[in-house]
Design a protein around this motif. Structure first.
Motif, PDB file in Angstrom:
ATOM      1  N   GLY B 215      43.992  47.773  40.870  1.00  0.00           N
ATOM      2  CA  GLY B 215      43.456  47.575  39.515  1.00  0.00           C
ATOM      3  C   GLY B 215      43.475  46.128  39.045  1.00  0.00           C
ATOM      4  N   VAL B 216      43.986  45.207  39.890  1.00  0.00           N
ATOM      5  CA  VAL B 216      44.054  43.797  39.476  1.00  0.00           C
ATOM      6  C   VAL B 216      43.001  42.992  40.247  1.00  0.00           C
ATOM      7  N   PRO B 217      42.080  42.285  39.541  1.00  0.00           N
ATOM      8  CA  PRO B 217      41.064  41.498  40.221  1.00  0.00           C
ATOM      9  C   PRO B 217      41.697  40.400  41.088  1.00  0.00           C
ATOM     10  N   LYS B 218      41.018  40.084  42.180  1.00  0.00           N
ATOM     11  CA  LYS B 218      41.515  39.085  43.131  1.00  0.00           C
ATOM     12  C   LYS B 218      41.820  37.743  42.447  1.00  0.00           C
ATOM     13  N   GLU B 219      40.948  37.337  41.506  1.00  0.00           N
ATOM     14  CA  GLU B 219      41.145  36.026  40.847  1.00  0.00           C
ATOM     15  C   GLU B 219      42.479  36.007  40.088  1.00  0.00           C
TER      16      GLU B 219
END
Ligand code: SF4
Lengths: 122, 417
Positions: B215-219
Motif C-alpha cells: 500500500g506504500v508507493p515506491k517513491e
C-alpha cells in the motif's frame, strides 16, 4: 455483510480500566468495533447499533462505531471481545495472531454479552 | 510523596502521589488510573469461600504438588524479587514457566536469538535521536509520556527542540500517535515484512520492481530509505503491530537486518515498546536463573526452551497442563477463546490485587499488595534499566514476594514430606 480484516490493540480507555475488568467502564472500553464510515453506511448502521463479527475461530456481537480506518479493516480493542474471533494459531512462536485476521461483519439485533456471559460463568 | 509509576514500560520515576487525597502529579491518564483506589479482592478464597492467607497458600501448594505438569504464568506486573521465587517454585514443582511477553513481545526474543539486537537506552534516544520511527506502536495510548520524556518533544544534549527531530509513524490505522508525527505512512495489514525487505533493497541502492509495496508507493519508500541513510542517530521503536501480525518473529528479524545494514551509513538502533512495567523482568529474571526468557519447561528436572510446546497458549490449546498458577496477569481476558476453555477444566490459582476475568475461573484466589503503592521491589524499565519501585502506604495485603516465598517453603516441605 462485508468482508473485513480484524485488528485488535490498545486504547487509552482499555488501559485506564484494565484493573477493573468487572466494571461497566471496562465493558464500555472493550465491547465495540470501529468501522470505516463508508462500510458503516453500507451495513445500514447507526451509532449504537450492534454487529456480529465472525471468523473461522469464533464469533462475537459488539457495538459499532465509525472509526478512522481504511475500508475493509475493523478495529476491536484488545480484550475478551476481540479474543473471541482472533486466530489462536501461534505458528510455533506462542503468539496468537491478534491482528489481521479475515472475517465478516453483519448488522444484528442480538445483545452484546457481558464479560461473565462471554466466559460462560456466573 | 515521590513515587515510581508501575503501569507501563516507561516506569516514570518523576511522579508524585498522595494516598490520602488520591491526587498525583506528572502522571499520564493511565498512571493516574493505576494509582487511584479501586475495587480489591477482599480476602483469600478457596472455592468461593473466604479463607486465611495460610489456608489459601497451603491449598495452592497442594494443587501444585499433586499436578503432573502445572503452568505458572504471568509475572509482568510484579517485582523481580517475586518473579525469582516464581522461577524457583516452577523448578521445584517441575512445571512450565511462561510470562506475558509470550503473547506480546516474545517473538522479538526469537529474532534476537537469531540476529542479536542493535539497541540503546531511552536516555540515548532523548539525547541524540534525530529520526524516530514508531512502527506498529501507538505511544500516545500505550505509553503516553514516552513522547514527552524521551522520543518526540524531549530535549537532549544534541536535540534542542522538536524541530531537530523527524518523527515518522508507520501503521495500518491512523492512530492518535500518527497525528503527532511529521509523516504518517499507512500500510496494509500484514505487509510489514515486505515493506522492510523493500527498504533493505533501497538502502543498499538497489531498485525494486513493484510500484508499491503493502500500500506504500515506491517513491515514498525511497524517500524513507533516504531519510534513514541520512540520519545522525535513528531509532525504530516497534510495537505489537509488528509482533502480532503476519510474520511475527520474522518481521523483527527482518527489521534487525535493516538496522544492521543502516549502521554502515549512520548510527541506528531498534527497540521494542514494552507494555507492562516489569515485563522485561519477567524475562530477565528467568534468564539469569536458568538461561531462558519464556516458555521454559522443568518437567525433566532441567530447563528446556520451546515456544511451540511450552508457551502458555500452546500448552492450553493442547490441554498439556493440569493446573495453573496465574500471577499478576489476566489470561482469561487476554488469551484466545479456545485457550481459555482449558482453564475451566483445570484447577486455577490466582495471585493478584484486583478481581478480573481469571478470578471468575479460579479455585484459589490470593489477593496481593500493589507494587509501587503498597509494596516495593526492583523492576526493569523497557530499556533494561533497573529501577526501585516504592512503597507509599502500609496495607493488610501480603506482597507477591511474601506469598510466593511462603508457597515455595510449603511446597518444599510437602515434597520432602
Ligand atoms: S507513561 Fe507509563 S509509567 Fe509514565 S505515568 Fe504514564 S503509565 Fe505511568
Amino acid at each position: 455483510m462485508i468482508e473485513v480484516e480484524i485488528i485488535s490493540g490498545r486504547t487509552i480507555d482499555q488501559g485506564k480500566t484494565v484493573e477493573e475488568k468487572l466494571s461497566e467502564e471496562y465493558f464500555k472500553a472493550v465491547s465495540y468495533c470501529e468501522i470505516n464510515e463508508t462500510d458503516f453506511k453500507k451495513l445500514g448502521l447507526k451509532e449504537g447499533d450492534r454487529v456480529k463479527v465472525k471468523t473461522e475461530f469464533g464469533e462475537v456481537v459488539v457495538f459499532a462505531k465509525i472509526g478512522e480506518l481504511p475500508r475493509g479493516v475493523i478495529f476491536i480493542p484488545m480484550g475478551p471481545y476481540a479474543n473471541q474471533v482472533i486466530s489462536d494459531d501461534t505458528d510455533g512462536t506462542g503468539m496468537p495472531r491478534f491482528k489481521g485476521v479475515k472475517g465478516t461483519v453483519v448488522k444484528t439485533e442480538e445483545d452484546v454479552k457481558s464479560v461473565r456471559e462471554l466466559l460462560g460463568v456466573e | 510523596m515521590d513515587a515510581v509509576c508501575t503501569f507501563c514500560g516507561n516506569v516514570c520515576d518523576d511522579v508524585e502521589f498522595d494516598v490520602n487525597t488520591q491526587k498525583g502529579k506528572r502522571f499520564c491518564a493511565l498512571g493516574l488510573a493505576k494509582f487511584r483506589e479501586k475495587e480489591r479482592i477482599k480476602s483469600p478464597m478457596i472455592d468461593g469461600k473466604e479463607a486465611s492467607y495460610e489456608e489459601a497458600i497451603e491449598k495452592a501448594a497442594d494443587i501444585l504438588v499433586s499436578s503432573k505438569k502445572p503452568l505458572l504464568y504471568g509475572w509482568a506486573s510484579t517485582v523481580n524479587e517475586a518473579i525469582r521465587y516464581g522461577v524457583l517454585l516452577t523448578e521445584k514443582v517441575r512445571g512450565v514457566y511462561d510470562q506475558c511477553a509470550s503473547v506480546c513481545h516474545a517473538p522479538g526474543t526469537l529474532a534476537v536469538i537469531e540476529e542479536g539486537i542493535p539497541g540503546g537506552s531511552l536516555g540515548a534516544i532523548k539525547n541524540r535521536a534525530d529520526v524516530v520511527i514508531f512502527w506498529g506502536s501507538n505511544p500516545l495510548e500505550a505509553h503516553p509520556r514516552h513522547p514527552t520524556r524521551y522520543s518526540v518533544m524531549a530535549k537532549g544534549f544534541l536535540i534542542n527542540d522538536r524541530k531537530d527531530r523527524k518523527v515518522i509513524v508507520v501503521d495500518v490505522r491512523k492512530t492518535k500517535s500518527a497525528k503527532m508525527a511529521d509523516k504518517f505512512i499507512q500500510i496494509k495489514p500484514g505487509y510489514d515484512y515486505a515493506i522492510i525487505s523493500a527498504l533493505r533493497a533501497l538502502v543498499k541502492g538497489e531498485d525494486i520492481e513493484a510500484n508499491e509495496v503493502g500500500g506504500v508507493p515506491k517513491e515514498e519508500l525511497a524517500e524513507l530509505a533516504d531519510m534513514m541513510k541520512n540520519a545522525k542517530y535513528g531509532v525504530i521503536l516497534y510495537g505489537l503491530g509488528v509482533t502480532q501480525s503476519r510474520g511475527r518473529d520474522r518481521n523483527i528479524e527482518n527489521a534487525v537486518k535493516l538496522i544492521q545494514l543502516l549502521n554502515r551509513y549512520a548510527r541506528w538502533i531498534i527497540w521494542p515498546m514494552r507494555g507492562h512495567y516489569n515485563v522485561v523482568g519477567a524475562g530477565e529474571v528467568p534468564a539469569w536463573e536458568v538461561g531462558y526468557q519464556y516458555a521454559i519447561d522443568f518437567s525433566r528436572g532441567y530447563p528446556r526452551f520451546s515456544p511451540a510446546e511450552f508457551s502458555a497458549v500452546e500448552m492450553l490449546l493442547r490441554r498439556d497442563c493440569d493446573a495453573m498458577l496465574v500471577v499478576s496477569s489476566d489470561p482469561a481476558a487476554h488469551f484466545p477463546r479456545r485457550a481459555v476453555e482449558h482453564m475451566k477444566n483445570i484447577p486455577v490459582i490466582q495471585i493478584d490485587p484486583f478481581p478480573n476475568m481469571t478470578t471468575l475461573l479460579s479455585n484459589v484466589v490470593i489477593p496481593s499488595a500493589v507494587a509501587g503503592i503498597e509494596a516495593e521491589g526492583w523492576a526493569y524499565r523497557m530499556d533494561g534499566i533497573p529501577l526501585r519501585v516504592k512503597k507509599l502506604v502500609d496495607s493488610p495485603y501480603w506482597s507477591d514476594e511474601k506469598i510466593l516465598k511462603e508457597m515455595l517453603r510449603i511446597v518444599e516441605e510437602k515434597l520432602e514430606g
